[in-house]
Design an enzyme around this catalytic site. Structure first.
Site, PDB file in Angstrom:
ATOM      1  N   LYS A 170     -24.283   9.662  -8.020  1.00 31.80           N
ATOM      2  CA  LYS A 170     -23.094   8.816  -8.526  1.00 31.80           C
ATOM      3  C   LYS A 170     -21.915   9.275  -7.332  1.00 31.80           C
ATOM      4  O   LYS A 170     -21.567   8.875  -6.566  1.00 31.80           O
ATOM      5  CB  LYS A 170     -22.445   8.504  -9.422  1.00 31.80           C
ATOM      6  N   SER A 171     -21.581  10.789  -7.831  1.00 29.67           N
ATOM      7  CA  SER A 171     -20.723  11.399  -7.298  1.00 29.67           C
ATOM      8  C   SER A 171     -21.105  10.861  -5.664  1.00 29.67           C
ATOM      9  O   SER A 171     -19.877  10.929  -4.586  1.00 29.67           O
ATOM     10  CB  SER A 171     -20.888  12.605  -7.340  1.00 29.67           C
ATOM     11  N   ARG A 205     -18.224   9.102  -2.743  1.00 27.03           N
ATOM     12  CA  ARG A 205     -18.386  10.299  -0.569  1.00 27.03           C
ATOM     13  C   ARG A 205     -18.787   9.351   0.165  1.00 27.03           C
ATOM     14  O   ARG A 205     -18.400   9.402   1.215  1.00 27.03           O
ATOM     15  CB  ARG A 205     -18.643  11.509  -0.832  1.00 27.03           C
ATOM     16  N   GLY A 256     -12.418   6.999 -12.238  1.00 27.84           N
ATOM     17  CA  GLY A 256     -12.156   7.582 -11.912  1.00 27.84           C
ATOM     18  C   GLY A 256     -11.857   8.747 -10.755  1.00 27.84           C
ATOM     19  O   GLY A 256     -10.803   8.685  -9.700  1.00 27.84           O
ATOM     20  N   ARG A 296      -6.116   7.443 -17.922  1.00 24.89           N
ATOM     21  CA  ARG A 296      -6.192   9.074 -16.846  1.00 24.89           C
ATOM     22  C   ARG A 296      -5.116   9.653 -16.319  1.00 24.89           C
ATOM     23  O   ARG A 296      -4.321   8.999 -15.943  1.00 24.89           O
ATOM     24  CB  ARG A 296      -7.683   8.986 -16.968  1.00 24.89           C
ATOM     25  N   SER A 305     -11.188  20.842 -10.624  1.00 26.92           N
ATOM     26  CA  SER A 305     -11.498  18.974  -9.918  1.00 26.92           C
ATOM     27  C   SER A 305     -11.726  19.075  -8.875  1.00 26.92           C
ATOM     28  O   SER A 305     -11.069  19.033  -7.757  1.00 26.92           O
ATOM     29  CB  SER A 305     -10.166  18.248 -10.932  1.00 26.92           C
ATOM     30  N   GLN A 353     -12.126  15.798  -7.956  1.00 25.51           N
ATOM     31  CA  GLN A 353     -11.706  14.598  -7.288  1.00 25.51           C
ATOM     32  C   GLN A 353     -10.770  15.011  -7.099  1.00 25.51           C
ATOM     33  O   GLN A 353     -10.311  14.725  -5.917  1.00 25.51           O
ATOM     34  CB  GLN A 353     -11.949  13.592  -8.792  1.00 25.51           C
ATOM     35  N   ASP A 386     -19.699  17.187 -16.366  1.00 29.01           N
ATOM     36  CA  ASP A 386     -20.191  16.262 -16.955  1.00 29.01           C
ATOM     37  C   ASP A 386     -21.670  15.925 -18.311  1.00 29.01           C
ATOM     38  O   ASP A 386     -21.976  14.806 -19.046  1.00 29.01           O
ATOM     39  CB  ASP A 386     -20.664  15.363 -16.209  1.00 29.01           C
ATOM     40  N   ARG A 439     -21.467   8.208 -20.469  1.00 29.32           N
ATOM     41  CA  ARG A 439     -22.066   9.368 -21.135  1.00 29.32           C
ATOM     42  C   ARG A 439     -22.041   9.700 -22.501  1.00 29.32           C
ATOM     43  O   ARG A 439     -23.404  10.841 -22.595  1.00 29.32           O
ATOM     44  CB  ARG A 439     -21.443  11.039 -20.441  1.00 29.32           C
TER      45      ARG A 439
HETATM   46  C1  S3P Z   1     -16.176  13.862 -10.336  1.00 28.75           C
HETATM   47  C2  S3P Z   1     -15.771  15.366 -10.484  1.00 28.75           C
HETATM   48  C3  S3P Z   1     -15.098  15.689 -12.047  1.00 28.75           C
HETATM   49  C4  S3P Z   1     -16.667  15.174 -12.818  1.00 28.75           C
HETATM   50  C5  S3P Z   1     -16.579  13.625 -12.270  1.00 28.75           C
HETATM   51  C6  S3P Z   1     -17.274  13.076 -11.249  1.00 28.75           C
HETATM   52  C7  S3P Z   1     -16.613  13.644  -9.166  1.00 28.75           C
HETATM   53  O1  S3P Z   1     -14.674  14.985 -12.471  1.00 28.75           O
HETATM   54  O2  S3P Z   1     -16.488  15.061 -13.952  1.00 28.75           O
HETATM   55  O3  S3P Z   1     -17.185  12.534 -14.033  1.00 28.75           O
HETATM   56  O4  S3P Z   1     -17.386  12.965  -8.202  1.00 28.75           O
HETATM   57  O5  S3P Z   1     -15.796  14.509  -8.200  1.00 28.75           O
HETATM   58  P1  S3P Z   1     -13.266  16.355 -12.104  1.00 28.75           P
HETATM   59  O6  S3P Z   1     -12.643  16.072 -10.595  1.00 28.75           O
HETATM   60  O7  S3P Z   1     -11.879  16.054 -12.885  1.00 28.75           O
HETATM   61  O8  S3P Z   1     -13.692  17.275 -13.051  1.00 28.75           O
END
Ligand code: S3P
Length: 431
Positions: free
Chosen positions: A23-24, A28, A91, A119, A164, A166, A313, A386
């Site tokens: 997913k991450s 991107r 997020g 959030r 983080s 993100q 996660d 999750r």
């Molecule tokens: C993610 C970063 C993490 C993770 C989220 C996905 C990402 O969050 O918990 O499920 O894809 O960059 P944080 O950036 O808040 O740590």
């Protein structure tokens, strides 16, 4: 003539799964392909709602995205949309898109579902403002909805207050379009998919130790084709099934094994897990391999603070696994769990407590004392994918029936999980 016969038992206890694409990385890949010159063909796109949110958002930004099954064809350039952009439950979509749009000409409004609107967004908005971004949101720029008037940004040097990926990614994406250089320092290393993928799009980054520097005004060039490996965070649930269901062995194929994501494997090995990692390649800078995991007698452990970003996660499922281990498992320094799709510390403790697990809530984590028998009960996914899946895995070891309310939220990352788990249970019952 000789008869050649294969032993049945071992075979029947073996189960093989492939998990949805990461997913991450998928978020991107869609974003970078939308920024790049040329067409990009992406394979291995997961079918979860979060990634679909990113596809929709970039379509609304004017990108031409064609989808057939798990493949995308992406081309075009970003323009001003004529309506608010809905980030749904995601997020990653919200925070990374803010980084992109802060330096893009136009006016953009970002919103999200009930969970996402609560959030924290200040962690992205504050440093983007330091770069000169014209961005504000509800509660003084702390929460969605957020409004962005895209403008020319300037590079900054920024020390991340907490790990983080993100926030780091949002700043790197903003830095791409800024004047000068943007430098991000991390105290604890978060997942580095953005850095790896940017390199595949021809972007030059300077990574030294825990600092990343990116020069502005670089042009992204599509690599033409991109492939997404299996999601380690989805694989983690199958690892847990194999470790906790007596006599099972599960092989999980083609999983992403990026070191910044697989802290869970380090912890599980320390707990005594029988697991074999067969790394067999590297796709677009991401190591990939198969995992072979078998039922194991586990013992509790302390999860050190430094490793938390690489398994953030996986903490709900680690709590489930710890309930089957002998002795105490301590997770502290994980206060970030309080601001995920739900307050995961509260949700883990409430729900596992209801299933009879000896678990004590801490301000920044939880302590599980394993070995007690679990009892089926009615629990709640608390609006968190999750949590839904982790509780389904926990139910396999509970006596009687477990009902997980709101479990359909699992579709955010793994719509097929329940179907697969039913199949696994069927195969096991037939042994
Ligand atoms: C993610 C970063 C993490 C993770 C989220 C996905 C990402 O969050 O918990 O499920 O894809 O960059 P944080 O950036 O808040 O740590």
């Amino acid at each position: 003539m000789a008869w050649v016969l294969e032993g049945l038992k071992e075979k029947e206890r073996q189960y093989e799964v492939t998990v949805p694409g990461d997913k991450s990385i998928a978020h991107r890949a869609i974003m970078l392909a939308s920024l790049a010159q040329g067409n990009t063909h992406i394979t291995g796109i997961p079918d979860g709602a979060d990634v679909f949110t990113t596809i929709n958002v970039f379509r609304q930004l004017g990108i031409d995205i064609k989808q057939t099954d798990d493949e995308l064809y992406i081309e075009g350039s970003i323009g001003e949309p004529n309506r608010p952009l809905d980030m749904g439950n995601s997020g990653t979509t919200a925070r990374l898109t803010m980084g992109i749009l802060a330096g893009t000409e136009g006016y953009f409004v970002l919103t999200g579902d009930e969970s996402l609107r609560e959030r924290p967004m200040k962690r992205v908005i504050d440093p983007l403002r330091l770069m000169g971004a014209d961005i504000d949101g509800r509660a003084n720029g702390a929460l969605l909805p957020v409004g962005i008037r895209g403008r020319r940004l300037r590079g900054i040097e920024y020390e991340m207050p907490k790990a983080s990926a993100q926030v780091k990614s949002a700043l790197l994406l903003a830095g791409l379009q800024a004047e000068g250089t943007t430098i991000v320092h991390e105290k604890l290393k978060s997942r580095d998919h953005t850095e790896r993928l940017l390199a595949s799009f021809g972007v030059k980054l300077d990574v030294s130790g825990s600092s990343i520097a990116i020069k502005g005004s670089q042009v992204l060039k599509s690599p033409g084709k991109l492939e997404i490996p299996g999601d380690f965070s989805s694989a983690a649930f199958w690892i847990a099934v194999a470790l906790t269901v007596p006599r099972s062995t599960i092989e999980i194929k083609n999983v992403g094994l990026n070191p910044s994501r697989i802290g869970l494997l380090t912890i599980l090995k320390r707990m005594g897990a029988k697991l074999e990692i067969r790394e067999h390649g590297n796709i677009f800078g991401e190591p990939v391999g198969d995992l072979l995991v078998s039922y194991s007698k586990l013992k509790g452990t302390e999860v050190e603070k430094e490793i938390i970003p690489s398994l953030i996660d996986e903490l709900p499922i680690l709590a489930v696994i710890s309930a089957q281990a002998e002795g105490k498992t301590e997770v502290l320094g994980a206060e970030e769990l309080r601001v995920k799709e739900t307050d995961r510390i509260k949700s883990i403790c409430n729900n596992l407590g209801k299933l009879g697990v000896d678990i004590v809530e801490q301000k920044d984590g939880f302590i599980v004392t394993g070995g007690r028998g679990l009892i089926g009960n009615t629990v709640s996914a608390d609006g968190d994918h999750r949590m839904a899946i982790a509780l389904a895995v926990a139910s396999l070891n509970a006596n009687g029936i477990t009902t997980i309310k709101g479990a359909e939220i699992a579709s955010v990352s793994y719509p097929d999980f329940k179907l697969k788990l039913d199949d696994f249970a069927k195969v096991n019952r037939n042994i």
